[in-house]
Design an enzyme around this catalytic site. Structure first.
Site, PDB file in Angstrom:
ATOM      1  N   GLU A  41       0.828  -1.200   0.000  1.00 13.77           N
ATOM      2  CA  GLU A  41       0.000   0.000   0.000  1.00 13.77           C
ATOM      3  C   GLU A  41       0.867   1.255   0.000  1.00 13.77           C
ATOM      4  O   GLU A  41       0.614   2.208  -0.740  1.00 13.77           O
ATOM      5  CB  GLU A  41      -0.917   0.004   1.228  1.00 13.77           C
ATOM      6  CG  GLU A  41      -1.959  -1.099   1.228  1.00 13.77           C
ATOM      7  CD  GLU A  41      -2.635  -1.267   2.584  1.00 13.77           C
ATOM      8  OE1 GLU A  41      -3.701  -1.903   2.605  1.00 13.77           O
ATOM      9  OE2 GLU A  41      -2.104  -0.774   3.592  1.00 13.77           O
ATOM     10  N   GLY A 107     -12.193  -5.183   5.122  1.00 15.96           N
ATOM     11  CA  GLY A 107     -13.243  -6.152   4.850  1.00 15.96           C
ATOM     12  C   GLY A 107     -14.582  -5.431   4.843  1.00 15.96           C
ATOM     13  O   GLY A 107     -14.861  -4.600   5.706  1.00 15.96           O
ATOM     14  N   MET A 223      -7.919  -2.960  10.855  1.00 13.72           N
ATOM     15  CA  MET A 223      -7.124  -3.153  12.070  1.00 13.72           C
ATOM     16  C   MET A 223      -6.285  -1.948  12.498  1.00 13.72           C
ATOM     17  O   MET A 223      -5.455  -2.083  13.399  1.00 13.72           O
ATOM     18  CB  MET A 223      -6.225  -4.383  11.885  1.00 13.72           C
ATOM     19  CG  MET A 223      -6.990  -5.672  11.635  1.00 13.72           C
ATOM     20  SD  MET A 223      -5.935  -7.120  11.316  1.00 13.72           S
ATOM     21  CE  MET A 223      -5.193  -7.366  12.927  1.00 13.72           C
ATOM     22  N   GLU A 224      -6.462  -0.780  11.859  1.00 11.19           N
ATOM     23  CA  GLU A 224      -5.623   0.362  12.210  1.00 11.19           C
ATOM     24  C   GLU A 224      -6.360   1.703  12.353  1.00 11.19           C
ATOM     25  O   GLU A 224      -5.930   2.572  13.110  1.00 11.19           O
ATOM     26  CB  GLU A 224      -4.514   0.563  11.136  1.00 11.19           C
ATOM     27  CG  GLU A 224      -3.530  -0.562  11.005  1.00 11.19           C
ATOM     28  CD  GLU A 224      -4.044  -1.709  10.124  1.00 11.19           C
ATOM     29  OE1 GLU A 224      -3.619  -2.853  10.335  1.00 11.19           O
ATOM     30  OE2 GLU A 224      -4.891  -1.433   9.224  1.00 11.19           O
ATOM     31  N   ASP A 247     -12.316  -7.790   0.543  1.00 10.54           N
ATOM     32  CA  ASP A 247     -13.146  -8.970   0.803  1.00 10.54           C
ATOM     33  C   ASP A 247     -14.412  -8.511   1.512  1.00 10.54           C
ATOM     34  O   ASP A 247     -14.586  -7.322   1.778  1.00 10.54           O
ATOM     35  CB  ASP A 247     -12.384  -9.993   1.659  1.00 10.54           C
ATOM     36  CG  ASP A 247     -11.913  -9.380   2.979  1.00 10.54           C
ATOM     37  OD1 ASP A 247     -12.726  -9.342   3.911  1.00 10.54           O
ATOM     38  OD2 ASP A 247     -10.756  -8.919   3.058  1.00 10.54           O
TER      39      ASP A 247
END
Length: 279
Positions: A41, A107, A223-224, A247
């Site tokens: 990224e 996600g 997650m961040e 996803d």
């Protein structure tokens, strides 16, 4: 009545002191901070830098340069909330950026979205933070270590950055998701401003997706984001989290992630780069 007056005056005095302390503590420089969780990224953003220069701060690699006419500093946070908060704090302390932008994948938890689509985070929240009492009443608010007050459950994005992203994305050529046949989906990439929730878990569970939708109104999970948002909120630094879906956070999430991650990462990076050029 006199006691109430004194307490009220004390409250406003403390509020003024905190505002004054914020202003004294954080003095921004004319540079924009760009963060991403994964090397891939961040690499997409670094490729666009003019005259890149590496600066290492306590072992963390930062790269400075220009995108268009804007000075930027770019860094990979690593996966998870602690890594994200640490890298954000180091960037803010060393480079004093005016604003923070995050590019990355997530996600999808909104049933109307599919891989490749983008969620501009109007707000973020920790979905794995809280305390459950015997009465089953969850406390989801983090506490500001500076003011000692509770933070909001949802950290709001900077309004100006959010509106800029909503305007700029209309000019960006985003990639559709590849089909099994080798072609590309003719469905346009959907972009929405919504809610992103953060936790130190990779979600691959329809049951958890339903819970995140019900409890937070979540459109995406990662997650961040909320860790970065909390640091910026507590130091009063404008921020915006951009997430492209790799996803749908369901039982097939690991398979979809491996397949769609490159497209999702490119779409998110394209938007963040376009936002920087439009500043």
């Amino acid at each position: 009545m006199k006691k109430l007056y004194i307490l009220t005056a004390l409250f406003f005095a403390l509020s003024f002191f905190h505002s004054f302390a914020f202003a004294q503590r954080y003095k921004p420089s004319p540079i924009t901070g760009l963060l991403g969780a994964f090397g891939a990224e961040v690499a997409l953003v670094k490729e666009t830098l003019i005259k890149p220069k590496t600066v290492i701060v306590d072992g963390v690699v930062f790269t400075t340069g220009k995108i268009g006419n804007q000075r930027v500093v770019v860094a990979e946070t690593g996966i998870g909330k602690v890594n994200a908060a640490m890298t954000t704090a180091l960037m803010l302390d060393h480079f004093r950026p005016q604003r923070i932008l995050f590019t990355g994948i997530a996600g999808g938890t909104n049933p109307d979205l599919q891989p490749g689509d983008i969620v501009i985070a109007g707000q973020t929240a920790h979905h794995d933070y809280g305390a459950i009492t015997d009465k089953n009443t969850p406390t989801r608010q983090t506490r500001n270590a500076i003011t000692k007050q509770f933070n909001p459950i949802f950290f709001p994005a900077d309004t100006a950055l959010m509106r800029l992203a909503e305007r700029v994305v209309k000019t960006v050529s985003l990639e559709g998701i590849p089909l099994a046949s080798g072609g590309v989906s003719d469905r346009p990439v959907k972009v929405m401003t919504g809610t992103v929730v953060t936790g130190d878990v990779f979600v691959a569970s329809p049951t958890k997706v339903s819970s995140l939708r019900a409890d937070f109104g979540a459109d995406a999970t990662e997650m961040e984001g909320a860790a970065i948002a909390q640091v910026c909120y507590q130091l009063q630094v404008p921020h915006l989290i951009i997430r492209s879906l790799s996803d749908r956070a369901d039982a097939e999430a690991h398979i979809a992630y491996d397949k769609f991650y490159p497209t999702a990462a490119r779409n998110s990076a394209k938007l963040v780069i376009a936002i920087v050029k439009a500043l």
